[in-house]
Motif scaffolding. Structure first.
Motif, PDB file in Angstrom:
ATOM      1  N   SER A  83       0.815  -1.219  -0.173  1.00 45.21           N
ATOM      2  CA  SER A  83      -0.285  -0.132   0.423  1.00 45.21           C
ATOM      3  C   SER A  83       0.754   1.173   0.023  1.00 45.21           C
ATOM      4  O   SER A  83       0.169   2.106  -0.538  1.00 45.21           O
ATOM      5  CB  SER A  83      -0.689  -0.036   0.809  1.00 45.21           C
ATOM      6  N   TRP A  84       1.955   1.158   0.939  1.00 42.02           N
ATOM      7  CA  TRP A  84       2.662   2.631   0.835  1.00 42.02           C
ATOM      8  C   TRP A  84       3.504   2.695  -0.406  1.00 42.02           C
ATOM      9  O   TRP A  84       3.276   3.897  -0.863  1.00 42.02           O
ATOM     10  CB  TRP A  84       3.565   2.376   1.811  1.00 42.02           C
ATOM     11  N   LEU A  85       3.343   1.890  -0.996  1.00 39.44           N
ATOM     12  CA  LEU A  85       4.667   1.561  -2.027  1.00 39.44           C
ATOM     13  C   LEU A  85       4.054   2.719  -3.143  1.00 39.44           C
ATOM     14  O   LEU A  85       3.344   3.453  -4.680  1.00 39.44           O
ATOM     15  CB  LEU A  85       4.507   0.421  -3.006  1.00 39.44           C
ATOM     16  N   ALA A  86       2.332   2.259  -3.343  1.00 39.66           N
ATOM     17  CA  ALA A  86       0.994   2.115  -4.260  1.00 39.66           C
ATOM     18  C   ALA A  86       1.000   3.585  -3.789  1.00 39.66           C
ATOM     19  O   ALA A  86       0.841   4.804  -5.082  1.00 39.66           O
ATOM     20  CB  ALA A  86       0.212   1.490  -4.627  1.00 39.66           C
ATOM     21  N   ILE A  87       0.392   4.205  -2.734  1.00 37.86           N
ATOM     22  CA  ILE A  87       0.309   5.701  -2.360  1.00 37.86           C
ATOM     23  C   ILE A  87       1.278   6.234  -3.041  1.00 37.86           C
ATOM     24  O   ILE A  87       1.392   7.470  -3.587  1.00 37.86           O
ATOM     25  CB  ILE A  87       0.666   5.853  -0.464  1.00 37.86           C
ATOM     26  N   VAL A  88       2.913   5.948  -2.511  1.00 38.38           N
ATOM     27  CA  VAL A  88       4.042   6.876  -3.097  1.00 38.38           C
ATOM     28  C   VAL A  88       4.343   6.912  -4.780  1.00 38.38           C
ATOM     29  O   VAL A  88       3.808   8.622  -4.849  1.00 38.38           O
ATOM     30  CB  VAL A  88       5.101   6.276  -2.651  1.00 38.38           C
ATOM     31  N   GLY A  89       3.819   6.051  -5.510  1.00 38.59           N
ATOM     32  CA  GLY A  89       3.868   5.867  -6.656  1.00 38.59           C
ATOM     33  C   GLY A  89       2.739   6.779  -7.351  1.00 38.59           C
ATOM     34  O   GLY A  89       3.073   7.933  -8.430  1.00 38.59           O
ATOM     35  N   TYR A  90       1.403   7.194  -6.356  1.00 40.49           N
ATOM     36  CA  TYR A  90       0.186   7.761  -7.343  1.00 40.49           C
ATOM     37  C   TYR A  90       0.635   9.495  -6.728  1.00 40.49           C
ATOM     38  O   TYR A  90       0.200  10.092  -7.543  1.00 40.49           O
ATOM     39  CB  TYR A  90      -0.966   7.067  -6.385  1.00 40.49           C
ATOM     40  N   LEU A  91       1.617   9.635  -5.519  1.00 39.06           N
ATOM     41  CA  LEU A  91       1.395  11.021  -5.126  1.00 39.06           C
ATOM     42  C   LEU A  91       2.997  11.537  -6.014  1.00 39.06           C
ATOM     43  O   LEU A  91       3.191  12.879  -6.630  1.00 39.06           O
ATOM     44  CB  LEU A  91       1.629  10.844  -4.057  1.00 39.06           C
ATOM     45  N   ALA A  92       3.600  10.847  -6.552  1.00 45.22           N
ATOM     46  CA  ALA A  92       4.686  11.448  -7.748  1.00 45.22           C
ATOM     47  C   ALA A  92       4.063  11.105  -8.776  1.00 45.22           C
ATOM     48  O   ALA A  92       4.146  12.216  -9.576  1.00 45.22           O
ATOM     49  CB  ALA A  92       5.490   9.892  -7.681  1.00 45.22           C
ATOM     50  N   GLY A  93       3.076  10.622  -9.476  1.00 47.93           N
ATOM     51  CA  GLY A  93       2.973  10.998 -10.742  1.00 47.93           C
ATOM     52  C   GLY A  93       2.208  11.882 -11.317  1.00 47.93           C
ATOM     53  O   GLY A  93       1.856  12.329 -11.943  1.00 47.93           O
TER      54      GLY A  93
END
Length: 432
Positions: free
Chosen positions: A413-423
């Motif tokens: 989940s934390w990886l997905a959220i970091v990627g989501y915010l970066a994009g």
């Protein structure tokens, strides 16, 4: 009653999350949650709806939702059957035999980049089903298998967001006229790619350096000799082409995607029947769709049914509409609104959320290809990766590989959220 419906959904969601702790299958919980929510809608109709809304109106609403849910379920059933049919004919062995590396990082990049582009041509749900089957043949260790599968969920959702045919919400916006194909590709491709690359780079420094491949077990029977390499190649090619044909079928006929999936399944069914009609009854039965369809993960299909029924009850009772109004009044900023909608789509299905936004903001307010619609396509498509049950791809992989909800929450989940915010940050800076 309004609050009780929402509370029932939250409690049901909690039981799904704690499936492995309470030892109750998530499909059973989802079905009960969906039905109970609708029972509460019926009992509270006098409070929830105007006086002119009667039982017939509510029943009509239920049937309307069932029709939309059935489209997803038949699509899922058709895709899973095609994948199982290819697998039964050793079609995926042709692909896995080409992937010889045991280097964890190299394999992770191969799998994720392939998933990213594959999901843009197909869709994230079908891609997730195919990749889950491939992963089982490449990785033996459960921890590694689940981690790779979690990254596939991120890659599939990111790949589907920038393509007009890659995600159901992007398709909705494309068909509704909110976005155009060329514009959504040009504006959302880079943010979607960053959404995958950031967690992929981080994941490259996590875990051991190599993976363990499953041992090759020789079958005690001569079943393998009944399938020639020519037949395996033919079924693999026909299956992949059948999956790729689904968006083409939709663009030509304008029928729902599940019709194209069923058409492809029918063609593949006929093809395999012709291939094996001269073989013995025992071997023919083992390779027929009527036998292979029993391998399809029915509990996952029922889990979809329960979750979507529960969300539909929230939509009918007005919870989602109220949520949209609250978001608009709270943030009064299209960027913050979309960020929140994306994260919320990991809890509540992104389809009704996007449908609510499309209804709330007309094309007169935000014209086609306006930044709001571009961000909505990105956020609703990729935000669902934050939880494993936040997207169709996640739910499918969760069912196929039996991934623990809490495990995904801790590890992915934390990886997905970091990627989501970066994009999202990339999109923001490119448009300012």
């Amino acid at each position: 009653m309004y609050i009780l419906i929402a509370l029932t959904f939250v409690v049901g969601y909690l039981f799904i999350a704690l499936e492995h702790t309470i030892k109750i299958d998530k499909a059973a919980t989802a079905i009960l949650t969906g039905v109970i929510c609708w029972v509460l809608v019926i009992f509270g109709k006098d409070v929830l709806f105007p006086a002119d809304v009667d039982m017939n109106s509510i029943n009509t609403e239920i049937l309307h939702h069932i029709g939309e849910i059935a489209e997803i379920l038949f699509f899922l059933l058709g895709a899973m059957t095609i994948v199982e049919l290819i697998d039964a004919h050793n079609g995926f062995d042709i692909i896995t035999s080409k992937i010889k590396t045991i280097n964890r990082v190299k394999l992770l990049w191969i799998i994720c980049i392939t998933t990213f582009f594959f999901s843009s041509v197909l869709d994230n749900l079908t891609t997730a089903i195919v990749m889950a089957t491939l992963l089982r043949k490449i990785i033996s260790d459960k921890e590694d298998l689940w981690f790779f599968a979690g990254m596939v969920v991120i890659a599939a959702n990111a790949g589907g967001a920038w393509s007009p045919i890659g995600d159901v919400t992007t398709i909705m916006l494309w068909i509704g006229g909110q976005i155009t194909a060329v514009n959504i590709i040009s504006k959302v491709f880079l943010p979607s790619l960053v959404c995958l690359l950031v967690p992929l780079v981080i994941a490259s420094f996590m875990g051991k350096k190599s993976i363990n491949r499953p041992a090759i077990i020789e079958s005690a029977t001569d079943d393998s000799h009944t399938i020639s390499s020519k037949e395996s190649n033919l079924v693999l090619a026909a299956g992949v082409l059948g999956l790729l044909f689904v968006p083409v079928f939709k663009s030509i006929t304008h029928l729902p995607p599940f019709m194209g999936m069923l058409f492809s399944l029918g063609v593949l069914w006929v093809l395999t029947e012709i291939l094996h009609r001269k073989k013995s009854e025992v071997h023919k039965n083992k390779l027929s769709v009527s036998t292979i369809i029993r391998k399809v993960d029915t509990p996952s299909v029922l889990f979809f049914l329960g979750i979507l029924l529960a969300v539909a009850s929230l939509q009918t009772a007005g919870h989602l509409e109220q949520l949209a109004v609250t978001l608009n009044e709270t943030f009064q900023n299209i960027y913050m609104t979309n960020i929140f909608i994306g994260l919320l789509s990991s809890i509540v299905d992104n389809v009704p959320l996007v449908a609510g936004a499309m209804g709330m903001y007309s094309l007169d307010i935000y014209p086609p290809d306006y930044v709001f619609w571009e961000m909505l396509a990105y956020c609703a498509g990729t935000g669902g990766s934050a939880l494993i049950i936040g997207s169709a791809a996640g739910v499918a992989i969760m069912g196929i590989l039996k991934i623990n909800f809490v495990w995904y929450l801790k590890r992915i989940s934390w990886l997905a959220i970091v990627g989501y915010l970066a994009g999202f940050a990339v999109y923001y800076f490119l448009n300012h």
